[in-house]
Design a protein around this motif. Structure first.
Motif, PDB file in Angstrom:
ATOM      1  N   THR A  25      45.553 -48.369  88.646  1.00 61.90           N
ATOM      2  CA  THR A  25      44.532 -49.409  88.484  1.00 61.90           C
ATOM      3  C   THR A  25      43.115 -48.841  88.452  1.00 61.90           C
ATOM      4  OG1 THR A  25      44.502 -49.742  90.875  1.00 61.90           O
ATOM      5  CG2 THR A  25      45.949 -51.176  89.585  1.00 61.90           C
ATOM      6  N   LYS A  26      42.938 -47.582  88.848  1.00 62.70           N
ATOM      7  CA  LYS A  26      41.599 -46.996  88.914  1.00 62.70           C
ATOM      8  C   LYS A  26      41.244 -46.129  87.712  1.00 62.70           C
ATOM      9  CE  LYS A  26      41.618 -47.059  93.898  1.00 62.70           C
ATOM     10  NZ  LYS A  26      41.623 -46.298  95.128  1.00 62.70           N
ATOM     11  N   ILE A  27      42.263 -45.573  87.061  1.00 63.88           N
ATOM     12  CA  ILE A  27      42.027 -44.665  85.936  1.00 63.88           C
ATOM     13  C   ILE A  27      42.638 -45.272  84.685  1.00 63.88           C
ATOM     14  CG2 ILE A  27      42.416 -42.344  85.024  1.00 63.88           C
ATOM     15  CD1 ILE A  27      42.727 -41.401  87.926  1.00 63.88           C
ATOM     16  N   VAL A  28      41.866 -45.276  83.604  1.00 64.65           N
ATOM     17  CA  VAL A  28      42.335 -45.838  82.338  1.00 64.65           C
ATOM     18  C   VAL A  28      43.423 -44.947  81.748  1.00 64.65           C
ATOM     19  CG1 VAL A  28      41.626 -46.512  80.004  1.00 64.65           C
ATOM     20  CG2 VAL A  28      40.065 -46.835  81.922  1.00 64.65           C
ATOM     21  N   ASN A  29      44.458 -45.568  81.184  1.00 59.73           N
ATOM     22  CA  ASN A  29      45.576 -44.852  80.550  1.00 59.73           C
ATOM     23  C   ASN A  29      46.223 -43.839  81.486  1.00 59.73           C
ATOM     24  OD1 ASN A  29      45.401 -46.272  78.210  1.00 59.73           O
ATOM     25  ND2 ASN A  29      44.423 -44.663  77.029  1.00 59.73           N
ATOM     26  N   ALA A  30      46.458 -44.243  82.716  1.00 56.40           N
ATOM     27  CA  ALA A  30      47.129 -43.366  83.678  1.00 56.40           C
ATOM     28  C   ALA A  30      48.229 -44.154  84.383  1.00 56.40           C
ATOM     29  CB  ALA A  30      46.133 -42.826  84.697  1.00 56.40           C
ATOM     30  N   ALA A  31      49.279 -43.445  84.756  1.00 58.96           N
ATOM     31  CA  ALA A  31      50.402 -44.085  85.432  1.00 58.96           C
ATOM     32  C   ALA A  31      51.193 -43.051  86.215  1.00 58.96           C
ATOM     33  CB  ALA A  31      51.310 -44.779  84.415  1.00 58.96           C
ATOM     34  N   SER A  32      52.023 -43.563  87.121  1.00 58.74           N
ATOM     35  CA  SER A  32      52.941 -42.721  87.889  1.00 58.74           C
ATOM     36  C   SER A  32      54.367 -43.169  87.611  1.00 58.74           C
ATOM     37  CB  SER A  32      52.676 -42.862  89.390  1.00 58.74           C
ATOM     38  OG  SER A  32      51.415 -42.381  89.713  1.00 58.74           O
ATOM     39  N   ASN A  55      47.920 -35.768  73.108  1.00 56.56           N
ATOM     40  CA  ASN A  55      47.356 -37.009  73.642  1.00 56.56           C
ATOM     41  C   ASN A  55      47.396 -37.079  75.170  1.00 56.56           C
ATOM     42  OD1 ASN A  55      46.674 -38.281  71.175  1.00 56.56           O
ATOM     43  ND2 ASN A  55      48.831 -38.739  70.848  1.00 56.56           N
ATOM     44  N   VAL A  56      48.015 -36.106  75.816  1.00 57.36           N
ATOM     45  CA  VAL A  56      48.103 -36.100  77.278  1.00 57.36           C
ATOM     46  C   VAL A  56      46.920 -35.307  77.842  1.00 57.36           C
ATOM     47  CG1 VAL A  56      49.460 -35.327  79.254  1.00 57.36           C
ATOM     48  CG2 VAL A  56      50.599 -36.377  77.308  1.00 57.36           C
ATOM     49  N   LEU A  57      46.117 -35.992  78.654  1.00 58.83           N
ATOM     50  CA  LEU A  57      44.978 -35.343  79.299  1.00 58.83           C
ATOM     51  C   LEU A  57      45.371 -34.680  80.607  1.00 58.83           C
ATOM     52  CD1 LEU A  57      42.337 -38.183  78.783  1.00 58.83           C
ATOM     53  CD2 LEU A  57      42.588 -36.075  77.458  1.00 58.83           C
ATOM     54  N   PHE A  58      46.306 -35.302  81.332  1.00 65.26           N
ATOM     55  CA  PHE A  58      46.759 -34.768  82.605  1.00 65.26           C
ATOM     56  C   PHE A  58      48.239 -35.069  82.777  1.00 65.26           C
ATOM     57  CE2 PHE A  58      47.926 -35.434  87.035  1.00 65.26           C
ATOM     58  CZ  PHE A  58      47.543 -34.234  87.592  1.00 65.26           C
ATOM     59  N   ALA A  59      48.978 -34.096  83.272  1.00 68.53           N
ATOM     60  CA  ALA A  59      50.385 -34.297  83.621  1.00 68.53           C
ATOM     61  C   ALA A  59      50.685 -33.399  84.812  1.00 68.53           C
ATOM     62  CB  ALA A  59      51.301 -33.953  82.457  1.00 68.53           C
ATOM     63  N   GLY A  60      51.226 -34.005  85.854  1.00 68.74           N
ATOM     64  CA  GLY A  60      51.581 -33.252  87.042  1.00 68.74           C
ATOM     65  C   GLY A  60      52.680 -33.983  87.794  1.00 68.74           C
ATOM     66  N   TYR A  61      53.279 -33.298  88.738  1.00 66.40           N
ATOM     67  CA  TYR A  61      54.327 -33.936  89.534  1.00 66.40           C
ATOM     68  C   TYR A  61      54.239 -33.433  90.964  1.00 66.40           C
ATOM     69  CZ  TYR A  61      57.154 -29.731  89.905  1.00 66.40           C
ATOM     70  OH  TYR A  61      57.600 -28.478  90.221  1.00 66.40           O
ATOM     71  N   GLN A  76      48.127 -38.997  82.470  1.00 61.34           N
ATOM     72  CA  GLN A  76      46.948 -39.665  81.915  1.00 61.34           C
ATOM     73  C   GLN A  76      46.855 -39.267  80.451  1.00 61.34           C
ATOM     74  OE1 GLN A  76      43.144 -38.657  83.605  1.00 61.34           O
ATOM     75  NE2 GLN A  76      42.085 -40.247  82.453  1.00 61.34           N
ATOM     76  N   THR A  77      46.627 -40.266  79.591  1.00 60.03           N
ATOM     77  CA  THR A  77      46.595 -40.014  78.153  1.00 60.03           C
ATOM     78  C   THR A  77      45.263 -40.459  77.556  1.00 60.03           C
ATOM     79  OG1 THR A  77      47.539 -42.177  77.655  1.00 60.03           O
ATOM     80  CG2 THR A  77      49.088 -40.355  77.920  1.00 60.03           C
ATOM     81  N   THR A  78      45.069 -40.065  76.299  1.00 58.95           N
ATOM     82  CA  THR A  78      43.908 -40.539  75.550  1.00 58.95           C
ATOM     83  C   THR A  78      44.144 -41.990  75.144  1.00 58.95           C
ATOM     84  OG1 THR A  78      44.848 -39.828  73.441  1.00 58.95           O
ATOM     85  CG2 THR A  78      43.489 -38.220  74.615  1.00 58.95           C
ATOM     86  N   SER A  79      43.152 -42.576  74.501  1.00 60.09           N
ATOM     87  CA  SER A  79      43.291 -43.980  74.085  1.00 60.09           C
ATOM     88  C   SER A  79      44.273 -44.151  72.919  1.00 60.09           C
ATOM     89  CB  SER A  79      41.923 -44.556  73.706  1.00 60.09           C
ATOM     90  OG  SER A  79      41.342 -43.789  72.666  1.00 60.09           O
ATOM     91  N   GLN A  80      44.641 -43.069  72.243  1.00 61.35           N
ATOM     92  CA  GLN A  80      45.601 -43.148  71.129  1.00 61.35           C
ATOM     93  C   GLN A  80      47.036 -43.300  71.605  1.00 61.35           C
ATOM     94  OE1 GLN A  80      43.247 -40.563  70.975  1.00 61.35           O
ATOM     95  NE2 GLN A  80      41.945 -41.561  69.469  1.00 61.35           N
TER      96      GLN A  80
END
Length: 120
Positions: A25-32, A55-61, A76-80
């Motif tokens: 809810t705090k970061i656009v185009n981000a999810a867990s 299109n992936v800005l961040f990926a971690g686990y 977290q991804t770009t708007s595309q």
């Protein structure tokens, strides 16, 4: 002993989803994504596949705790794109890659067995 039964590491309990999704809810185009009954093996492979997507800005686990058999994958991804699309694409790409690896292994095994039959 206090250790949980070994099968609990692999068998997803009845009524539990293998993968659950939670939008950030705090970061656009981000999810867990919480993946039940998996560990560093799948987490690292999935993270590396997600990093191949432009299109992936961040990926971690992370593994929340050694005795909790689940990983939490953050994307977290770009708007595309959306995190769900990136996750699905990464899983599909890994599936194709593993199929190719399996086919290559089986072809090589067949060639080896054929050579053994011919006496080499």
């Amino acid at each position: 002993m206090n250790a949980p039964d070994r099968y609990e590491r692999f068998v997803v309990p009845e009524g539990t989803k293998k993968v659950s999704y939670e939008r950030d809810t705090k970061i656009v185009n981000a999810a867990s994504f919480t993946v039940e009954r998996e560990d560093h093996t799948i987490g690292n492979i999935l993270r590396m596949q997600l990093h191949r997507d432009p299109n992936v800005l961040f990926a971690g686990y992370k593994l929340p705790h050694p005795l909790q058999y689940k990983i939490i994958v953050r994307i977290q991804t770009t708007s595309q794109s959306s995190p769900t699309q990136a996750y699905s694409q990464a899983i599909d790409d890994l599936d194709k890659e593993l199929d190719s690896l399996k086919k290559g292994f089986e072809d090589e095994k067949t060639r080896f067995e054929e050579k053994l039959r011919q006496g080499y």
